[in-house]
Design a protein around this motif. Structure first.
Motif, PDB file in Angstrom:
ATOM      1  N   GLY A 123     -14.937  18.855  18.261  1.00 43.79           N
ATOM      2  CA  GLY A 123     -13.770  19.024  19.196  1.00 43.79           C
ATOM      3  C   GLY A 123     -12.721  17.970  19.017  1.00 43.79           C
ATOM      4  N   VAL A 124     -13.073  17.313  18.346  1.00 42.61           N
ATOM      5  CA  VAL A 124     -11.750  16.101  17.988  1.00 42.61           C
ATOM      6  C   VAL A 124     -11.153  16.497  16.662  1.00 42.61           C
ATOM      7  N   HIS A 125      -9.739  16.689  16.785  1.00 44.31           N
ATOM      8  CA  HIS A 125      -9.008  16.813  15.740  1.00 44.31           C
ATOM      9  C   HIS A 125      -7.629  16.037  15.569  1.00 44.31           C
ATOM     10  N   SER A 126      -7.429  15.746  14.167  1.00 44.31           N
ATOM     11  CA  SER A 126      -6.288  14.929  13.743  1.00 44.31           C
ATOM     12  C   SER A 126      -5.009  15.755  13.841  1.00 44.31           C
ATOM     13  N   LEU A 127      -3.990  14.980  14.594  1.00 48.46           N
ATOM     14  CA  LEU A 127      -2.466  15.912  14.696  1.00 48.46           C
ATOM     15  C   LEU A 127      -1.792  15.636  13.311  1.00 48.46           C
ATOM     16  N   ASN A 128      -2.356  15.023  12.311  1.00 44.32           N
ATOM     17  CA  ASN A 128      -1.732  15.185  11.137  1.00 44.32           C
ATOM     18  C   ASN A 128      -2.405  15.947   9.992  1.00 44.32           C
ATOM     19  N   GLU A 132      -3.076  21.436  11.743  1.00 40.65           N
ATOM     20  CA  GLU A 132      -2.926  21.139  13.261  1.00 40.65           C
ATOM     21  C   GLU A 132      -1.902  22.345  13.798  1.00 40.65           C
ATOM     22  N   ASP A 133      -2.603  22.475  15.180  1.00 42.99           N
ATOM     23  CA  ASP A 133      -1.620  23.459  15.970  1.00 42.99           C
ATOM     24  C   ASP A 133      -0.410  22.773  16.503  1.00 42.99           C
ATOM     25  N   PRO A 134       0.624  23.442  16.339  1.00 38.18           N
ATOM     26  CA  PRO A 134       2.002  22.875  17.125  1.00 38.18           C
ATOM     27  C   PRO A 134       1.730  22.716  18.394  1.00 38.18           C
ATOM     28  N   ALA A 135       0.765  23.672  19.171  1.00 35.24           N
ATOM     29  CA  ALA A 135       0.653  23.316  20.592  1.00 35.24           C
ATOM     30  C   ALA A 135       0.004  22.451  20.887  1.00 35.24           C
ATOM     31  N   TRP A 136      -0.800  21.568  19.942  1.00 37.93           N
ATOM     32  CA  TRP A 136      -1.575  20.600  20.362  1.00 37.93           C
ATOM     33  C   TRP A 136      -0.547  19.237  20.582  1.00 37.93           C
ATOM     34  N   TRP A 137       0.690  19.367  19.955  1.00 34.54           N
ATOM     35  CA  TRP A 137       1.500  18.461  20.177  1.00 34.54           C
ATOM     36  C   TRP A 137       1.902  18.293  21.600  1.00 34.54           C
ATOM     37  N   VAL A 138       2.668  19.467  21.913  1.00 35.51           N
ATOM     38  CA  VAL A 138       3.106  19.901  23.163  1.00 35.51           C
ATOM     39  C   VAL A 138       2.227  19.394  24.392  1.00 35.51           C
ATOM     40  N   ALA A 139       0.839  19.720  24.147  1.00 29.21           N
ATOM     41  CA  ALA A 139       0.027  19.379  25.226  1.00 29.21           C
ATOM     42  C   ALA A 139      -0.363  17.938  25.197  1.00 29.21           C
ATOM     43  N   ALA A 140      -0.423  17.246  23.959  1.00 31.46           N
ATOM     44  CA  ALA A 140      -0.874  15.685  23.865  1.00 31.46           C
ATOM     45  C   ALA A 140       0.499  15.164  24.453  1.00 31.46           C
ATOM     46  N   TYR A 165       3.170   8.606   6.558  1.00 28.59           N
ATOM     47  CA  TYR A 165       3.174   7.529   5.487  1.00 28.59           C
ATOM     48  C   TYR A 165       1.880   7.111   5.454  1.00 28.59           C
ATOM     49  N   GLY A 166       0.869   7.663   6.367  1.00 28.79           N
ATOM     50  CA  GLY A 166      -0.467   7.231   6.565  1.00 28.79           C
ATOM     51  C   GLY A 166      -0.851   5.832   7.149  1.00 28.79           C
ATOM     52  N   ARG A 167       0.167   5.366   7.841  1.00 27.46           N
ATOM     53  CA  ARG A 167       0.019   4.031   8.737  1.00 27.46           C
ATOM     54  C   ARG A 167      -0.499   4.398  10.224  1.00 27.46           C
ATOM     55  N   ALA A 168      -0.412   5.601  10.582  1.00 20.05           N
ATOM     56  CA  ALA A 168      -0.832   5.915  11.860  1.00 20.05           C
ATOM     57  C   ALA A 168      -1.238   7.466  12.067  1.00 20.05           C
ATOM     58  N   ASP A 169      -1.649   7.550  13.292  1.00 19.36           N
ATOM     59  CA  ASP A 169      -2.435   9.004  13.364  1.00 19.36           C
ATOM     60  C   ASP A 169      -2.276   9.035  14.945  1.00 19.36           C
ATOM     61  N   ALA A 170      -2.642  10.470  15.195  1.00 20.53           N
ATOM     62  CA  ALA A 170      -2.628  10.780  16.708  1.00 20.53           C
ATOM     63  C   ALA A 170      -3.971  11.967  16.729  1.00 20.53           C
ATOM     64  N   ALA A 171      -4.617  12.157  17.664  1.00 18.01           N
ATOM     65  CA  ALA A 171      -5.579  13.126  17.685  1.00 18.01           C
ATOM     66  C   ALA A 171      -5.813  13.862  19.092  1.00 18.01           C
ATOM     67  N   VAL A 172      -6.376  14.929  19.206  1.00 21.21           N
ATOM     68  CA  VAL A 172      -6.743  15.776  20.597  1.00 21.21           C
ATOM     69  C   VAL A 172      -8.441  15.915  20.521  1.00 21.21           C
ATOM     70  N   LEU A 173      -8.638  16.087  21.564  1.00 25.34           N
ATOM     71  CA  LEU A 173     -10.017  16.417  22.057  1.00 25.34           C
ATOM     72  C   LEU A 173      -9.923  17.669  22.796  1.00 25.34           C
ATOM     73  N   LEU A 174     -10.340  18.973  22.282  1.00 21.69           N
ATOM     74  CA  LEU A 174     -10.394  20.044  22.715  1.00 21.69           C
ATOM     75  C   LEU A 174     -11.739  20.548  23.510  1.00 21.69           C
ATOM     76  N   ASP A 175     -11.422  20.975  24.721  1.00 14.61           N
ATOM     77  CA  ASP A 175     -12.783  21.431  25.319  1.00 14.61           C
ATOM     78  C   ASP A 175     -13.274  22.726  24.937  1.00 14.61           C
ATOM     79  N   ASP A 176     -14.242  23.188  25.524  1.00 15.69           N
ATOM     80  CA  ASP A 176     -14.982  24.378  24.998  1.00 15.69           C
ATOM     81  C   ASP A 176     -14.285  25.714  24.951  1.00 15.69           C
ATOM     82  N   GLN A 177     -13.017  25.506  25.658  1.00 11.28           N
ATOM     83  CA  GLN A 177     -12.299  27.026  25.730  1.00 11.28           C
ATOM     84  C   GLN A 177     -11.059  26.722  24.592  1.00 11.28           C
ATOM     85  N   GLY A 178     -11.153  25.346  23.760  1.00  8.75           N
ATOM     86  CA  GLY A 178     -10.134  25.339  22.766  1.00  8.75           C
ATOM     87  C   GLY A 178      -8.881  24.720  23.389  1.00  8.75           C
ATOM     88  N   ARG A 179      -8.708  24.198  24.844  1.00 10.08           N
ATOM     89  CA  ARG A 179      -7.719  23.611  25.315  1.00 10.08           C
ATOM     90  C   ARG A 179      -7.739  22.117  25.099  1.00 10.08           C
TER      91      ARG A 179
END
Length: 438
Positions: A123-128, A132-140, A165-179
């Protein structure tokens, strides 16, 4: 974990560090032991641990406040629990207001156990990642704005150029419904042993999992990292301690707000790929016939009026002629931006006017030409001269601009106001035009 040893390493490597490259749109200035950063929208002061007695400490603090006031920048100054009490006193006397206390925590990669409470790590996904789903950025972004305080907010992380440039990253945690249930972001501190967690929107240490690769990026940063460092309080602090973090010290942010209204955006910001620059390139292809080629020239149907010069004259003039080319173009672009953007709107120089600088298939920039170039300002983005690729300065509405063609070795300038400002000077510098469209 050797808390004392890690704290000493953090103090030596991270605190008061002068970055090799400032964040996008930022200017770094040194004042004695202090590292002052001006972002245009706000400012920060950092420094190594100060001695128990600093000569003229009150005057030093007041000087920082005056520097931020001159730019109408709200200021942030972190004070650590290891600092002598005199610093907090001097800040309070100068009008800085202390915020809530947080813990500064660290964890060794090898001993971290950031699993989910139910034992699962899915359920953990990198935003890079490429998926990646653009909607994840909006929710984040929404979660980040509604939580905190964070060591560095997600909006600031992105404005710094975080996801490149590989120096930073962001991630999201999705629940069981994919949100998106939670989000986090972190950056590699170049040349140090640390990956700094900018923020976590909830007590979810499993968000750290995608960032292990940041610590191993020695080819980018000069040495592999060994530890995470994070700021936390409440439930987040408890979750991180349970996952294997230890407390190094405490930290409290002192803030000062100047009179006047801060600028809403930095002087320079990155254009984010397909989201920002995709539509611009599509318009150039559709309306101006832009067709990249190393052999088919001119590759650009310049709108009338336009003038195109050969750049061959620069080959004999060295850096002086190249500098002259940039000066002429920058002065003209600045003048025309004020005239066109402010027309009928009551705008003056620096009132949110924008130009774009594009580099074909690379990161582009949006910037205010009245807030770049010169002492105390970030550098003017890019160059007019096409050094290996297509370089373009454009009005966002494509009313005027320049296009440097690297293989034809030409510079095209279009738009009547821009030509009125620069054509005569460019002809003196570069010679008679090779093409003209009236």
């Amino acid at each position: 974990m050797d808390v004392g040893g890690v704290r000493a390493r953090y103090e030596a490597q991270v605190r008061g560090r002068v970055p090799e490259w400032p964040a996008v749109g930022a200017v770094v200035e040194l004042d004695g032991p202090l590292v002052r950063t001006h972002y245009g929208t706000h400012g920060t002061v950092e420094h190594p641990a100060l001695p128990a007695r600093v000569p003229d400490l009150d005057a030093l603090v007041l000087r920082q406040r005056e520097a931020f006031a001159a730019r109408s920048e709200p200021a942030r100054w972190n004070v650590y629990g290891t600092e002598a009490p005199a610093l907090a006193g001097a800040l309070a006397a100068a009008g800085f207001v202390p915020g809530p206390e947080r813990s500064l925590l660290a964890a060794e990669f090898a001993r971290l156990t950031p699993g989910r409470p139910d034992g699962r790590r899915s359920g953990v996904h990198s935003l890079n990642s490429g998926t990646e789903d653009p909607a994840w950025w909006v929710a984040a972004r929404e979660l980040a704005a509604a939580s905190g305080p964070h060591a560095k907010g997600l909006a600031e992380f992105e404005a710094d150029g975080g996801p490149f440039y590989g120096r930073a990253d962001a991630a999201v945690l999705l629940d069981d419904q994919g949100r998106v249930a939670a989000a986090g972001w972190a950056e590699r501190v170049p040349g140090t042993s640390f990956v700094s967690v900018g923020g976590l929107t909830g007590p979810h240490p499993e968000l750290l999992l995608p960032w292990q690769a940041l610590g191993q990026a020695a080819h980018v940063t000069g040495r592999p990292a060994t530890h995470y460092v994070a700021e936390a309080a409440g439930d987040l602090r408890t979750a991180l301690l349970t996952a294997g973090f230890g407390e190094l010290t405490t930290v409290r942010t002192f803030r000062w707000d100047p009179p006047g209204t801060p600028a809403p955006v930095r002087p320079v910001r990155q254009l984010r790929g397909e989201l920002d620059t995709g539509p611009v390139w599509e318009r150039l292809e559709r309306e101006f016939g832009f067709r990249p080629s190393t052999s088919r020239f001119p590759g650009f149907d310049a709108p009338a009026p336009s003038v195109t010069w050969s750049l061959d004259a620069l080959d004999q003039g060295g850096d002086e002629r190249l500098d002259a080319l940039n000066r002429i173009a920058q002065r003209a672009l600045r003048a025309v931006t004020a005239a066109v953007t402010g027309l009928g709107l009551g705008l003056g120089p620096g009132d949110g006017q924008t130009l774009h600088w594009l580099d074909w298939q690379h990161i582009g920039y949006a910037f205010d030409p009245y807030r770049v170039g010169g002492p105390g300002r970030p550098e003017w983005p890019g160059s007019v001269y096409p050094d290996g690729d297509y370089y373009l300065y454009l009005d966002p509405e494509l009313r005027f601009g320049t296009l440097g063609h690297p293989w034809e070795h030409t510079l095209c300038m279009f738009g009547a106001p821009l030509l009125a400002e620069a054509e005569a000077e460019l002809t003196v510098l570069l010679g008679e035009p090779v093409r003209r469209r009236d």
